[in-house]
Design a protein around this motif. Sequence first.
Motif, PDB file in Angstrom:
ATOM      1  N   PHE A  14       0.806  -1.230   0.000  1.00 40.23           N
ATOM      2  CA  PHE A  14       0.000   0.000   0.000  1.00 40.23           C
ATOM      3  C   PHE A  14       0.836   1.276   0.000  1.00 40.23           C
ATOM      4  O   PHE A  14       0.282   2.364   0.118  1.00 40.23           O
ATOM      5  CB  PHE A  14      -0.958   0.001   1.196  1.00 40.23           C
ATOM      6  N   SER A  19      -2.615   4.465  -3.360  1.00 40.06           N
ATOM      7  CA  SER A  19      -3.133   3.935  -2.093  1.00 40.06           C
ATOM      8  C   SER A  19      -3.111   5.015  -1.019  1.00 40.06           C
ATOM      9  O   SER A  19      -4.073   5.178  -0.265  1.00 40.06           O
ATOM     10  CB  SER A  19      -2.285   2.760  -1.612  1.00 40.06           C
ATOM     11  N   ASN A  22      -5.874   7.371  -1.459  1.00 40.39           N
ATOM     12  CA  ASN A  22      -7.137   6.787  -0.972  1.00 40.39           C
ATOM     13  C   ASN A  22      -7.203   6.808   0.552  1.00 40.39           C
ATOM     14  O   ASN A  22      -8.254   7.077   1.131  1.00 40.39           O
ATOM     15  CB  ASN A  22      -7.289   5.349  -1.479  1.00 40.39           C
ATOM     16  N   ASP A  58      -8.438  -4.567  -3.391  1.00 46.00           N
ATOM     17  CA  ASP A  58      -7.613  -4.126  -2.260  1.00 46.00           C
ATOM     18  C   ASP A  58      -7.845  -2.653  -1.946  1.00 46.00           C
ATOM     19  O   ASP A  58      -7.936  -2.252  -0.787  1.00 46.00           O
ATOM     20  CB  ASP A  58      -6.127  -4.421  -2.519  1.00 46.00           C
ATOM     21  N   GLN A  59      -7.987  -1.849  -3.011  1.00 49.16           N
ATOM     22  CA  GLN A  59      -8.194  -0.409  -2.791  1.00 49.16           C
ATOM     23  C   GLN A  59      -9.580  -0.148  -2.195  1.00 49.16           C
ATOM     24  O   GLN A  59      -9.748   0.739  -1.359  1.00 49.16           O
ATOM     25  CB  GLN A  59      -8.047   0.359  -4.109  1.00 49.16           C
ATOM     26  N   LEU A  62      -9.450  -1.108   1.441  1.00 47.32           N
ATOM     27  CA  LEU A  62      -8.617  -0.106   2.117  1.00 47.32           C
ATOM     28  C   LEU A  62      -9.442   1.158   2.394  1.00 47.32           C
ATOM     29  O   LEU A  62      -9.442   1.695   3.509  1.00 47.32           O
ATOM     30  CB  LEU A  62      -7.408   0.232   1.233  1.00 47.32           C
ATOM     31  N   GLN A 357      -2.651  -7.754   4.544  1.00 51.70           N
ATOM     32  CA  GLN A 357      -2.997  -6.474   3.909  1.00 51.70           C
ATOM     33  C   GLN A 357      -4.008  -5.718   4.773  1.00 51.70           C
ATOM     34  O   GLN A 357      -3.952  -4.498   4.892  1.00 51.70           O
ATOM     35  CB  GLN A 357      -3.570  -6.709   2.510  1.00 51.70           C
ATOM     36  N   MET A 361      -3.719  -2.099   6.253  1.00 47.15           N
ATOM     37  CA  MET A 361      -4.759  -1.078   6.059  1.00 47.15           C
ATOM     38  C   MET A 361      -5.053  -0.367   7.375  1.00 47.15           C
ATOM     39  O   MET A 361      -5.136   0.865   7.443  1.00 47.15           O
ATOM     40  CB  MET A 361      -6.067  -1.731   5.579  1.00 47.15           C
TER      41      MET A 361
END
Lengths: 508, 177
Positions: A14, A19, A22, A58-59, A62, A357, A361
């Motif tokens: 990330f 990332s 975000n 994943d985004q 997150l 992950q 996050m």
Amino acid sequence: MEGLILLGQGVAHFLTPWSLFNVAWATLLGVTIGILPGLTATMGVALLVTLTYKMAPDQAILTLMCVYLGAIYGGSRTAILLNIPGTPANAAATLDGHPLARQGRAGLAMGLATTSSTLGTMVGIFFLAIIAPLLSEAALKFGSYEFFWLALFGVVISGQMTGSDTPLKGYIAGIIGLLVAMIGMETLHAYQRFTFGISALGGGVDLIPAMVGAFGLAEILSAMKRKAVGHIAPVNDRVVPRLKEIFQYWRTIIRSGVIGTFIGIIPGVGEDVGSWSSYAAAKRASKHPEEFGKGSQEGLIAAETGDNAVVSAAMIPTLTLAMPGSAAAAVLIAAMLIHGIRPGPMLMVENAPFLYQVVAMLLLATLANLIFGLSLTKLFIKVLAVPRERLMAVIYILCVVGSFAITQRMFDVYVMLVFGVVGFLLREMKYPMAPLVLGIVLGDLLDLNLRRGLALTNGDPSPFFTRPISAVICFVIVLTILMSIPAVSKRVRSLFSRTGADGSPARS
Amino acid sequence: MQTDADTDARQEGIRARADLVTALVLVALGLAVIYLSWTMPRLEARRIHPSTIPGLVPLFLGVGLTLLGGLLAWRSWRIKAPGGWQDLIGLVRTREALRIGVILALALVHTLVLVGLIPFWAAAMLFIFTFIMVFETWLNEGSADPVKSFIWALAVAVVFGGGIYLVFERIFLVRLP
């Protein structure tokens, strides 16, 4: 060692401009949602699912995680400056946060709340990284019998612990949730239950529209019921706390973090319970319990460490058993499924890096909270002054969009409306929402595993009671239910105290 | 003048009576679920095991809801709440009920009538504008400034009604109703 490498990879994954961008906007949005009374973390996450569903998985997760953690943290601002909890998780923070602000130490209170939130999340993250892989491995041995009991345990314990008026209402809310989950096609024989000829009901009631209704529209109705009156306390002192001001309470921080973690692991028992439990424990253990409620720094630290630890720890059952650790985690499960991530015991087998992950996050989200929380004081105070009348009108439109966009059916908007009205009425009568949500999420798991278990044994229910793990969970469920009967719990408590339940000495 | 204790006792009375009504509704719902589960097809033609019939879990849930509803009804019935029924009915005539009724009416008109009839952004703007005007003027409990409210309502409606459309449909490519 392998875990540490995966964790390092998770963080590195990330550390990209996209990332971090975000993380920044989602955390700011989350904190803003938390600050605004009437907007809760669950509502924020439920509404944001729509916005993130075209993003990479994943985004998207997150972003949702940053909103969730940001909102739980942001609510402390409102608790301190306005004496109104920004989200239900921050109710305990009002007790000492606002008195501190009235004493002219609002900056200190905000600084303490910010740092203790970060520390609470860190404690939760520590346990998440350690416990989740172990639990995941243990859960691989679970069969239909164990999963049936686990689903039932989730609904029962959530009903017991969140029923503020009486556990009875918690259990009823849980059963209503389970019944909602029974609507639509069942997975064993593909029979459509309770659809009454309405084809849109064939697929069942989707969780996202139901949550947007129960946490969005119902919140709008609750917040707009009467005009909000409140006076924002002025901030004239330093916000960034000294290390000594925090770490003199290291025992309270660790204790509250551990309590928050424990509460987070219990399915469907959310941040508010974590916060209150930590606060009560800190008061019992404090050298100055008389200061609690009058501006105790220790009390504020306990409350804010406790609720934030719950957020990280709630991911433990969410990721390893697909049982939401809190209401917002239920939405996260739905979001993960939309993005093709299947939480549950197989997650560590199919997608082990994802667990780490999630740890990354949470780490990034809490660091963003810390930076924004200590630097953007003035901006957040401006957010507090937004009139509800203008805000709630916009939120309703977002509720319509949020419930429509996932499957693009107007039927889901109607589901949102029904859940909004019913959720509001239930809330007004002190029925907790968490068991209801848990019931909707776990209904299918409970139904499928009970009948599959029975099919495997040709109708013989004995493995449900004789397999060791099943027997233990069954025993805990029975104990939980028995303890919610006042006469039984009184008698049991009197057995463990020197004096009888009525204050008279216990007879030996 | 009413004391806090009086208000608390009144609230408790109202809740006890509201609980009783809800409990009876829950018992009725529970019995209906039991009936529907009992009469649910048992798929004998497909030779499924009788312990895996689709109605099994709903039947248990129906029984559970009926029992818990019954318990709640008994518990609420035992709470003495003189004047509880009148207070409960009186809730319908309060300002809070009016505010909630207005929100629901606006929401229903927006969602059931306007959406589909006119473009989504226009329905959103109309809803936001009306909502703000109603709550800042007619249902405002403090002093109202209609001109200021009008300007704010118009601004919020245009910026957010249009903004939601642009952000969702144009930037995030999410289809709107």
